[in-house]
Design a protein around this motif. Structure first.
Motif, PDB file in Angstrom:
ATOM      1  N   PHE A 284       0.807  -1.220   0.000  1.00  0.00           N
ATOM      2  CA  PHE A 284       0.000   0.000   0.000  1.00  0.00           C
ATOM      3  C   PHE A 284       0.844   1.277   0.000  1.00  0.00           C
ATOM      4  CE2 PHE A 284      -2.573   3.328   2.001  1.00  0.00           C
ATOM      5  CZ  PHE A 284      -3.649   3.340   1.124  1.00  0.00           C
ATOM      6  N   THR A 285       1.849   1.342   0.834  1.00  0.00           N
ATOM      7  CA  THR A 285       2.644   2.571   0.947  1.00  0.00           C
ATOM      8  C   THR A 285       3.749   2.665  -0.105  1.00  0.00           C
ATOM      9  OG1 THR A 285       4.166   1.559   2.527  1.00  0.00           O
ATOM     10  CG2 THR A 285       2.230   2.708   3.431  1.00  0.00           C
ATOM     11  N   LYS A 286       3.892   1.650  -0.940  1.00  0.00           N
ATOM     12  CA  LYS A 286       4.993   1.594  -1.911  1.00  0.00           C
ATOM     13  C   LYS A 286       4.613   2.118  -3.293  1.00  0.00           C
ATOM     14  CE  LYS A 286       7.637  -0.991   0.855  1.00  0.00           C
ATOM     15  NZ  LYS A 286       7.556  -0.446   2.167  1.00  0.00           N
ATOM     16  N   TRP A 287       3.306   2.322  -3.567  1.00  0.00           N
ATOM     17  CA  TRP A 287       2.877   2.736  -4.901  1.00  0.00           C
ATOM     18  C   TRP A 287       3.349   4.157  -5.183  1.00  0.00           C
ATOM     19  CZ3 TRP A 287       1.507  -1.086  -7.803  1.00  0.00           C
ATOM     20  CH2 TRP A 287       0.934  -2.214  -7.220  1.00  0.00           C
ATOM     21  N   ASN A 288       4.046   4.342  -6.283  1.00  0.00           N
ATOM     22  CA  ASN A 288       4.516   5.656  -6.685  1.00  0.00           C
ATOM     23  C   ASN A 288       3.706   6.167  -7.879  1.00  0.00           C
ATOM     24  OD1 ASN A 288       6.311   7.935  -6.662  1.00  0.00           O
ATOM     25  ND2 ASN A 288       7.294   7.051  -8.462  1.00  0.00           N
ATOM     26  N   ARG A 289       3.716   5.418  -8.987  1.00  0.00           N
ATOM     27  CA  ARG A 289       2.936   5.780 -10.177  1.00  0.00           C
ATOM     28  C   ARG A 289       2.295   4.518 -10.746  1.00  0.00           C
ATOM     29  NH1 ARG A 289       4.084  10.739 -13.376  1.00  0.00           N
ATOM     30  NH2 ARG A 289       5.208  12.086 -11.958  1.00  0.00           N
ATOM     31  N   ILE A 290       1.006   4.638 -11.062  1.00  0.00           N
ATOM     32  CA  ILE A 290       0.258   3.541 -11.671  1.00  0.00           C
ATOM     33  C   ILE A 290      -0.400   4.084 -12.931  1.00  0.00           C
ATOM     34  CG2 ILE A 290      -1.620   1.875 -11.389  1.00  0.00           C
ATOM     35  CD1 ILE A 290      -1.289   2.340  -8.296  1.00  0.00           C
ATOM     36  N   ALA A 291      -0.051   3.498 -14.079  1.00  0.00           N
ATOM     37  CA  ALA A 291      -0.670   3.873 -15.345  1.00  0.00           C
ATOM     38  C   ALA A 291      -1.431   2.660 -15.872  1.00  0.00           C
ATOM     39  CB  ALA A 291       0.384   4.302 -16.362  1.00  0.00           C
TER      40      ALA A 291
END
Length: 127
Positions: free
Chosen positions: A73-80
């Protein structure tokens, strides 16, 4: 089926989904690559090219996807998320309010733009 997208920056995991996506696809393709990326750099830049209907994901695949999202959960930086399914693009844009980091939906004809966006490195603010 899930397949790796090659030729991306080393800090980006790219996955192409087509046809039926199963729990086995998640466990053999996506999850190991995400785990390796988190161990290597501590954050996730993730590109998903979705050329299958979301209804083609089995219950086991959805379960593994949800567990992966919560575990990191806290590791997401960018999701395309790249898809011609308007609901998927809309959800990807709204998803940014639910997770840390940035999330953005793109149409299939915007794949190059999505790759560029997900590959950008954010400037870390110094305290």
């Amino acid at each position: 089926m899930l397949k790796y997208i090659n030729d991306l920056e080393p800090h980006v995991v790219g996955i192409h989904a087509e046809g039926e996506v199963t729990k086995e696809d998640m466990e053999k393709v996506l999850l190991p690559r995400i785990d390796e990326l988190v161990q290597r750099q501590g954050e996730i830049n993730y590109l998903l090219v979705l050329e299958t209907d979301v209804q083609n994901w089995t219950a086991g695949a959805w379960w593994d996807d949800m567990k992966m999202g919560l575990k990191n959960f806290t590791k997401w930086n960018r999701i395309a998320v790249v898809s011609d399914q308007k609901g998927v693009q809309w959800f990807s844009d709204i998803f940014r309010f639910m997770v840390p980091g940035k999330s953005k939906g793109f149409a299939l004809d915007q794949l190059d733009e999505a790759v560029k966006w997900v590959s950008e490195k954010d400037q870390k603010q110094s305290s």
